[in-house]
Design an enzyme around this catalytic site. Structure first.
Site, PDB file in Angstrom:
ATOM      1  CG  HIS A  34      43.472  44.179  31.098  1.00 33.16           C
ATOM      2  ND1 HIS A  34      44.424  45.177  30.968  1.00 33.16           N
ATOM      3  CD2 HIS A  34      44.161  43.024  31.256  1.00 33.16           C
ATOM      4  CE1 HIS A  34      45.629  44.636  31.017  1.00 33.16           C
ATOM      5  NE2 HIS A  34      45.501  43.340  31.204  1.00 33.16           N
ATOM      6  CG  ASP A  66      42.219  51.186  29.573  1.00 30.60           C
ATOM      7  OD1 ASP A  66      41.836  50.834  30.699  1.00 30.60           O
ATOM      8  OD2 ASP A  66      42.935  50.474  28.854  1.00 30.60           O
TER       9      ASP A  66
END
Length: 380
Positions: free
Chosen positions: A133, A163
């Site tokens: 992540h 991200d």
């Protein structure tokens, strides 16, 4: 409605294979810029537990429902690909290939296609097949280690640095560059490998240069831009809120300490040995008034001071309200498309796409009659 508006990408067709995080955000950016983005949703959803009606990363898109693991599913995606300019997928390396919609199959159907791949670790390397992540991706690049106070754990910057900044926006840059190449004489489609580790590392290019020149210490909370400087940071106010200070240049600093009321009480800003004393004086002074009171003090000045607002407060800030930085659409307040264009402005014209809701419309617009049957099945 076949396209999202008259943005600069009007007429560009994008196929998005549903996922979570940076891929959908990248596709949203393209949709905000006017591209006709068709999201291929899977039965059962993409794995993110959020009501689709509130998933703003799916605004300005249309959705079709296709089961890539079912017979005929990959062929339906390839029918879309044949009519598209761009495809975006965010699977682990090799998954798209196993599903029959990898670069080889897609570029065979459409040699001009830009095939955008969004991953954390990239398409190759020792960690390519590992789960991960945002926080892990930015951790190994050194970017996470820069953020926070000295002597404390690194601060977690939500998933904005990895991200979205290191991932989504680099994918968008790559897709647009490859699209330009594909449309030049003799150009062809290609694969864009957008890895969050690459983008997050690239974001720190200036810092690496400063470190090489001796102007940046390789530890957080010790530098000009990371909270180590007493006139570049956040200070608590009397009501428990915060003011952000960025008075780096001498003329801005002079105005800052003048309006703060400590001009004759603090050491020279270049006396690094007394920066602790300077920080203490600034902090003590800020604690004497509320955030709103300090906002009024610095209003209209060049002291480079601003109130730290919450997400809920931000849309009401006078400057953001005047610019229309936030808009309301379908009952949801949300950031407006960015950046802005004088001749081909983007806009929010569609609410978040509901899985499969636009299958019949896309089948007609993209001239893929086979999709219409899928829509009828979905409606039952």
């Amino acid at each position: 409605m076949a396209a999202t508006g008259n943005g600069p990408l009007a007429g560009v067709r994008v196929v998005e294979l549903a996922g979570i995080g940076p891929g959908p955000f990248a596709a949203m950016v393209l949709a905000d810029l006017g591209a006709d983005v068709v999201r291929v949703d899977r039965p059962g959803g993409a794995g993110l537990n959020i009501d689709p009606a509130y998933d703003l990363t799916n605004r300005n898109k249309r959705s079709v429902l296709i089961d890539l693991k079912a017979e005929g599913g990959p062929d339906q995606v390839l029918d879309l690909v044949e009519r598209a300019d761009v495809l975006i997928e965010g699977y682990r390396p090799g998954v798209a290939e196993r599903l029959g919609v990898g670069p080889q199959e897609c570029l065979a159907r459409n040699p001009q296609l830009v095939y955008g791949r969004m991953t954390g670790w990239g398409q190759e390397g020792p960690l390519a097949q590992r789960a991960g992540h945002d926080i892990a991706y930015i951790a190994i690049t050194g970017t996470l280690g820069m953020i926070g106070k000295a002597g404390e754990p690194p601060a977690v910057p939500a998933n904005l640095v990895g991200d979205y900044a290191g991932g989504s926006l680099y994918l968008v840059i790559g897709v647009l560059a490859a699209l330009q190449h594909a449309r030049t004489e003799g150009g062809a489609g290609q694969i864009v490998d957008a890895a969050i580790v690459d983008g997050a590392a690239h974001l720190a290019t200036m810092i690496h240069g400063m470190m090489a020149a001796g102007g940046w210490q390789d530890r957080r909370g010790s530098n000009l831009l990371d909270g180590g400087c007493p006139f570049y940071g956040n200070y608590e106010t009397a009501d428990g809120e915060y003011m952000a200070v960025g008075a780096l240049e001498q003329q801005f600093y002079n105005e800052f300490i003048e309006l703060l009321g400590i001009k004759d009480e603090v050491p020279a800003r270049k006396d690094f040995a007394r920066w602790g004393e300077l920080r203490g004086a600034v902090a003590a002074r800020f604690r004497t008034k509320t955030r709103d009171a300090w906002t009024a003090v610095f209003e209209g000045s060049d002291a480079c001071v601003a109130p730290v607002l919450s997400l809920g407060e931000a849309p009401s800030h006078p400057h953001l309200a005047a610019r229309g930085t936030f808009v309301e659409h379908s009952g949801l307040t949300q950031p407006a498309p960015a950046p802005r264009f004088s001749a081909t402005p983007g806009a929010v014209v569609r609410p978040p796409a509901q899985p499969g809701a636009d299958t019949a419309e896309v089948a007609l617009d993209w001239d893929i009659p086979g999709l219409a049957g899928t829509a009828k099945e979905d409606d039952r």
